[in-house]
Motif scaffolding. Structure first.
Motif, PDB file in Angstrom:
ATOM      1  N   VAL A  43     -63.619  18.643 -12.798  1.00 26.40           N
ATOM      2  CA  VAL A  43     -63.497  17.635 -11.536  1.00 26.40           C
ATOM      3  C   VAL A  43     -64.111  16.499 -12.638  1.00 26.40           C
ATOM      4  O   VAL A  43     -65.199  16.731 -13.731  1.00 26.40           O
ATOM      5  CB  VAL A  43     -64.472  18.322 -11.070  1.00 26.40           C
ATOM      6  CG1 VAL A  43     -66.234  18.666 -11.995  1.00 26.40           C
ATOM      7  CG2 VAL A  43     -65.337  16.765  -9.756  1.00 26.40           C
ATOM      8  N   THR A  44     -64.348  15.297 -12.192  1.00 28.32           N
ATOM      9  CA  THR A  44     -64.615  14.229 -12.921  1.00 28.32           C
ATOM     10  C   THR A  44     -65.801  13.634 -12.532  1.00 28.32           C
ATOM     11  O   THR A  44     -65.767  13.804 -10.891  1.00 28.32           O
ATOM     12  CB  THR A  44     -63.001  13.283 -13.083  1.00 28.32           C
ATOM     13  OG1 THR A  44     -62.570  12.370 -11.343  1.00 28.32           O
ATOM     14  CG2 THR A  44     -62.208  13.417 -13.866  1.00 28.32           C
ATOM     15  N   PRO A  45     -66.885  12.723 -12.905  1.00 25.84           N
ATOM     16  CA  PRO A  45     -68.096  12.116 -11.834  1.00 25.84           C
ATOM     17  C   PRO A  45     -67.576  11.527 -11.321  1.00 25.84           C
ATOM     18  O   PRO A  45     -68.007  11.380 -10.738  1.00 25.84           O
ATOM     19  CB  PRO A  45     -68.192  11.382 -13.454  1.00 25.84           C
ATOM     20  CG  PRO A  45     -67.769  12.143 -14.643  1.00 25.84           C
ATOM     21  CD  PRO A  45     -66.317  12.443 -14.603  1.00 25.84           C
ATOM     22  N   GLU A  46     -66.548  10.897 -11.948  1.00 23.56           N
ATOM     23  CA  GLU A  46     -66.401  10.230 -10.032  1.00 23.56           C
ATOM     24  C   GLU A  46     -65.042  10.547  -9.664  1.00 23.56           C
ATOM     25  O   GLU A  46     -64.257  10.846 -10.587  1.00 23.56           O
ATOM     26  CB  GLU A  46     -65.845   8.424 -10.440  1.00 23.56           C
ATOM     27  CG  GLU A  46     -67.367   8.029 -10.870  1.00 23.56           C
ATOM     28  CD  GLU A  46     -67.162   6.309 -11.881  1.00 23.56           C
ATOM     29  OE1 GLU A  46     -66.612   6.140 -11.319  1.00 23.56           O
ATOM     30  OE2 GLU A  46     -68.425   6.233 -12.316  1.00 23.56           O
ATOM     31  N   GLU A  47     -64.309   9.648  -9.236  1.00 22.20           N
ATOM     32  CA  GLU A  47     -62.493   9.912  -8.165  1.00 22.20           C
ATOM     33  C   GLU A  47     -62.065   9.579  -8.899  1.00 22.20           C
ATOM     34  O   GLU A  47     -61.809   8.511  -9.948  1.00 22.20           O
ATOM     35  CB  GLU A  47     -62.535   8.744  -6.902  1.00 22.20           C
ATOM     36  CG  GLU A  47     -61.452   9.357  -6.169  1.00 22.20           C
ATOM     37  CD  GLU A  47     -61.228   8.406  -4.655  1.00 22.20           C
ATOM     38  OE1 GLU A  47     -61.277   7.292  -5.074  1.00 22.20           O
ATOM     39  OE2 GLU A  47     -61.517   9.110  -3.686  1.00 22.20           O
ATOM     40  N   SER A  48     -60.945  10.263  -9.430  1.00 23.16           N
ATOM     41  CA  SER A  48     -60.486  10.536 -10.000  1.00 23.16           C
ATOM     42  C   SER A  48     -58.881   9.564 -10.175  1.00 23.16           C
ATOM     43  O   SER A  48     -58.973   9.890  -8.589  1.00 23.16           O
ATOM     44  CB  SER A  48     -59.637  12.197 -10.471  1.00 23.16           C
ATOM     45  OG  SER A  48     -59.167  12.887 -10.065  1.00 23.16           O
ATOM     46  N   SER A  49     -58.030   9.708 -10.753  1.00 27.56           N
ATOM     47  CA  SER A  49     -56.658   9.153 -10.448  1.00 27.56           C
ATOM     48  C   SER A  49     -55.573  10.162  -9.457  1.00 27.56           C
ATOM     49  O   SER A  49     -55.417   9.989  -8.693  1.00 27.56           O
ATOM     50  CB  SER A  49     -55.412   8.486 -11.795  1.00 27.56           C
ATOM     51  OG  SER A  49     -55.439   9.876 -12.088  1.00 27.56           O
ATOM     52  N   VAL A  50     -55.883  11.886  -9.902  1.00 21.77           N
ATOM     53  CA  VAL A  50     -55.842  12.109  -9.139  1.00 21.77           C
ATOM     54  C   VAL A  50     -55.835  12.103  -7.886  1.00 21.77           C
ATOM     55  O   VAL A  50     -54.464  12.434  -6.481  1.00 21.77           O
ATOM     56  CB  VAL A  50     -55.581  13.461 -10.093  1.00 21.77           C
ATOM     57  CG1 VAL A  50     -54.900  14.631  -8.484  1.00 21.77           C
ATOM     58  CG2 VAL A  50     -55.004  13.441 -11.080  1.00 21.77           C
ATOM     59  N   ARG A  55     -57.047   9.476  -6.060  1.00 24.01           N
ATOM     60  CA  ARG A  55     -56.392   8.641  -5.352  1.00 24.01           C
ATOM     61  C   ARG A  55     -55.392   8.209  -5.253  1.00 24.01           C
ATOM     62  O   ARG A  55     -55.126   7.827  -4.239  1.00 24.01           O
ATOM     63  CB  ARG A  55     -56.620   7.117  -6.631  1.00 24.01           C
ATOM     64  CG  ARG A  55     -56.813   6.069  -6.008  1.00 24.01           C
ATOM     65  CD  ARG A  55     -57.988   4.741  -6.749  1.00 24.01           C
ATOM     66  NE  ARG A  55     -59.154   5.288  -6.662  1.00 24.01           N
ATOM     67  CZ  ARG A  55     -60.191   4.048  -7.244  1.00 24.01           C
ATOM     68  NH1 ARG A  55     -59.466   3.463  -8.190  1.00 24.01           N
ATOM     69  NH2 ARG A  55     -61.069   5.364  -7.183  1.00 24.01           N
ATOM     70  N   VAL A  56     -54.208   9.271  -6.135  1.00 21.91           N
ATOM     71  CA  VAL A  56     -52.869   9.112  -5.892  1.00 21.91           C
ATOM     72  C   VAL A  56     -52.520   9.716  -4.229  1.00 21.91           C
ATOM     73  O   VAL A  56     -51.623   9.155  -3.990  1.00 21.91           O
ATOM     74  CB  VAL A  56     -51.980   9.140  -6.891  1.00 21.91           C
ATOM     75  CG1 VAL A  56     -50.746  10.061  -6.659  1.00 21.91           C
ATOM     76  CG2 VAL A  56     -52.409   8.775  -7.745  1.00 21.91           C
ATOM     77  N   ARG A  57     -53.246  10.897  -4.288  1.00 24.83           N
ATOM     78  CA  ARG A  57     -53.272  11.989  -2.904  1.00 24.83           C
ATOM     79  C   ARG A  57     -53.645  11.168  -1.626  1.00 24.83           C
ATOM     80  O   ARG A  57     -52.927  11.214  -0.795  1.00 24.83           O
ATOM     81  CB  ARG A  57     -53.908  13.471  -3.284  1.00 24.83           C
ATOM     82  CG  ARG A  57     -53.556  14.291  -4.493  1.00 24.83           C
ATOM     83  CD  ARG A  57     -54.163  15.267  -3.327  1.00 24.83           C
ATOM     84  NE  ARG A  57     -54.275  16.542  -4.402  1.00 24.83           N
ATOM     85  CZ  ARG A  57     -54.399  17.918  -4.534  1.00 24.83           C
ATOM     86  NH1 ARG A  57     -55.371  17.508  -3.454  1.00 24.83           N
ATOM     87  NH2 ARG A  57     -53.247  18.619  -4.731  1.00 24.83           N
ATOM     88  N   ASP A  58     -54.542  10.113  -1.743  1.00 27.46           N
ATOM     89  CA  ASP A  58     -54.947   9.445  -0.733  1.00 27.46           C
ATOM     90  C   ASP A  58     -53.918   7.965  -0.804  1.00 27.46           C
ATOM     91  O   ASP A  58     -53.573   7.518   0.578  1.00 27.46           O
ATOM     92  CB  ASP A  58     -56.722   8.919  -1.080  1.00 27.46           C
ATOM     93  CG  ASP A  58     -57.416   9.829  -1.264  1.00 27.46           C
ATOM     94  OD1 ASP A  58     -56.646  10.936  -0.218  1.00 27.46           O
ATOM     95  OD2 ASP A  58     -58.564   9.972  -1.484  1.00 27.46           O
ATOM     96  N   GLY A  78     -54.762   2.071  -8.508  1.00 30.55           N
ATOM     97  CA  GLY A  78     -55.715   0.945  -8.511  1.00 30.55           C
ATOM     98  C   GLY A  78     -56.163   0.747  -9.362  1.00 30.55           C
ATOM     99  O   GLY A  78     -55.510   1.253 -10.161  1.00 30.55           O
ATOM    100  N   GLU A  79     -58.034   0.365  -9.977  1.00 32.57           N
ATOM    101  CA  GLU A  79     -57.953   0.356 -10.591  1.00 32.57           C
ATOM    102  C   GLU A  79     -59.687   1.801 -11.481  1.00 32.57           C
ATOM    103  O   GLU A  79     -60.156   1.395 -11.492  1.00 32.57           O
ATOM    104  CB  GLU A  79     -59.397  -0.906 -10.824  1.00 32.57           C
ATOM    105  CG  GLU A  79     -58.364  -2.029 -10.750  1.00 32.57           C
ATOM    106  CD  GLU A  79     -59.809  -3.731 -10.346  1.00 32.57           C
ATOM    107  OE1 GLU A  79     -60.913  -2.927 -10.593  1.00 32.57           O
ATOM    108  OE2 GLU A  79     -59.174  -4.294 -10.094  1.00 32.57           O
ATOM    109  N   THR A  80     -57.972   3.086 -11.728  1.00 29.17           N
ATOM    110  CA  THR A  80     -58.864   3.555 -12.332  1.00 29.17           C
ATOM    111  C   THR A  80     -59.157   3.767 -13.823  1.00 29.17           C
ATOM    112  O   THR A  80     -58.121   3.065 -14.925  1.00 29.17           O
ATOM    113  CB  THR A  80     -57.542   4.944 -11.593  1.00 29.17           C
ATOM    114  OG1 THR A  80     -56.647   4.612 -12.546  1.00 29.17           O
ATOM    115  CG2 THR A  80     -57.756   5.305 -10.591  1.00 29.17           C
ATOM    116  N   SER A  81     -59.806   4.416 -14.059  1.00 28.83           N
ATOM    117  CA  SER A  81     -60.488   4.644 -15.728  1.00 28.83           C
ATOM    118  C   SER A  81     -60.111   6.304 -15.868  1.00 28.83           C
ATOM    119  O   SER A  81     -60.585   6.927 -15.262  1.00 28.83           O
ATOM    120  CB  SER A  81     -61.457   3.802 -15.578  1.00 28.83           C
ATOM    121  OG  SER A  81     -62.612   4.544 -15.118  1.00 28.83           O
TER     122      SER A  81
END
Length: 363
Positions: free
Chosen positions: A187-194, A196-199, A205-208
């Motif tokens: 798990v990552t501290p904040e919502e991850s790109s993976v 977000r891609v599912r949603d 978006g602006e993922t880091s």
């Protein structure tokens, strides 16, 4: 391994004909069978090879004329392929594992081994592990702390059973199988790109970039009776609750079962199948080779997937699925036929366009 034709037939619940006292020492395909072999001529097309071999006895299909096939004896079974299960068990010479406990084995004093347990060379058995009656543990195996292995288990060389894994009776594991490795949970501290891609179905978006934190596997693995695990297959332990495998499940080689997965009874999981975490699979399910099942899905009873099917959504009971993404087999075949017709359709459309163009020029 020597048995008379009558002894074999009796053990298989089949019918012996001809010289039933004939002694058989092995089994072989018809064309390569010797005088002491039982030829496996279970279909008419297989029986054609009898003339090339030297078999005097054969396992044949119901209704076959064994004398016309030139045999001295025959065994007739209503379902010859099913009879193969019992026949192969009778004729299996095994791996040559020596009974008893090898002096190089390391067994914790707190482990409990029931009667007639065999332990091979360089095997390690951890503290408080429980090994059932007549279990055979091959060389270079590992059984972790507090693990339970039921009666009649048979572990081939190099099998690994993790701590707190509970396995029922008559478990079979082929070389290199692993039960109880940690699940693939990060798990990552904040919502991850993976996530977000599912949603968003593709929009990141602006993922880091972020580093992954490991979620430890606190659960175990619980396996029922009469389960077989293929070579180099892996069943991961659960995150909090156990990964659960029902009775009679058979895994082929290189299968991967993720954390928290629950599989019902009498399923067939073929080679290179991957089941992602927290998916539930019903009873009598067959997953064809290279089937991939996404996480947190449900597959109902009696579902069958064809080879290389990719299951991305729940599957109702009784469905036969094929393709990527998985769809009902009939729909997939219809789509495939339509796809094959596309080149011809394009040619027809091109010809039609050309004809329309010429017609307009002539006007």
């Amino acid at each position: 391994m020597s048995h008379t034709v009558q002894q074999i037939a009796t053990a298989l619940g089949a019918t012996a004909l001809g010289d039933t006292g004939l002694v058989v020492t092995g089994v072989a395909e018809p064309a390569s069978a010797g005088p002491g072999d039982l030829a496996l001529a279970m279909k008419p097309e297989f029986a054609a090879g009898l003339a090339q071999g030297q078999a005097r006895a054969a396992l044949i299909w119901d209704g076959a004329d064994w004398q016309a096939l030139g045999l001295s004896a025959a065994i007739i079974a209503p379902r010859p392929r099913y009879a193969m299960a019992g026949l192969s068990a009778m004729m299996d010479p095994g791996q040559g594992f020596v009974p008893g406990i090898h002096p190089s084995a390391v067994i914790d004093p707190a482990a409990r081994l029931e009667k007639d347990v065999s332990v091979g060379a360089l095997t390690v058995i951890g503290p408080r592990a429980q090994i059932g009656d007549s279990a055979v543990i091959g060389p270079q195996c590992f059984i972790g702390a507090d693990a339970v292995l039921g009666a009649g288990a048979y572990l081939r060389e190099g099998v690994r059973i993790g701590a707190r894994v509970v396995i029922g009776a008559r478990f079979i594991a082929q070389p290199g199988a692993v039960v109880g490795g940690d699940g693939f949970s990060f798990v990552t501290p904040e919502e991850s790109s993976v996530e977000r891609v599912r949603d968003t179905l593709g929009e990141q978006g602006e993922t880091s970039a972020q580093s992954y934190a490991r979620i430890h596997s606190l659960g175990g693995v619980t396996i029922g009776d009469d389960v077989e695990l293929g070579a180099n297959s892996c069943i991961d332990r659960g995150t909090v609750r156990d990964t659960v495998i029902g009775n009679g499940v058979k895994f082929d080689n290189l299968a991967q079962i993720g954390h928290n997965v629950a599989i019902g009874n009498d399923c067939l999981i073929c080679a290179q199948v991957g089941v992602a975490g927290s998916t539930r699979i019903g009873n009598n399910v067959v997953l064809g080779g290279q089937t991939g099942v996404s996480d947190n899905l449900f597959i109902g009873d009696n579902v069958i997937t064809g080879g290389a099917t990719k299951v991305l959504a729940n599957v109702p009971a009784g469905r036969v699925m094929l393709g990527y993404p998985a769809m009902k087999m009939a729909s997939h075949i219809e789509s495939y036929k339509a796809l094959r017709r596309l080149p011809r359709l394009f040619r027809d459309v091109a010809a039609l366009q050309k004809a329309v163009f010429k017609a307009r020029q002539s006007d």
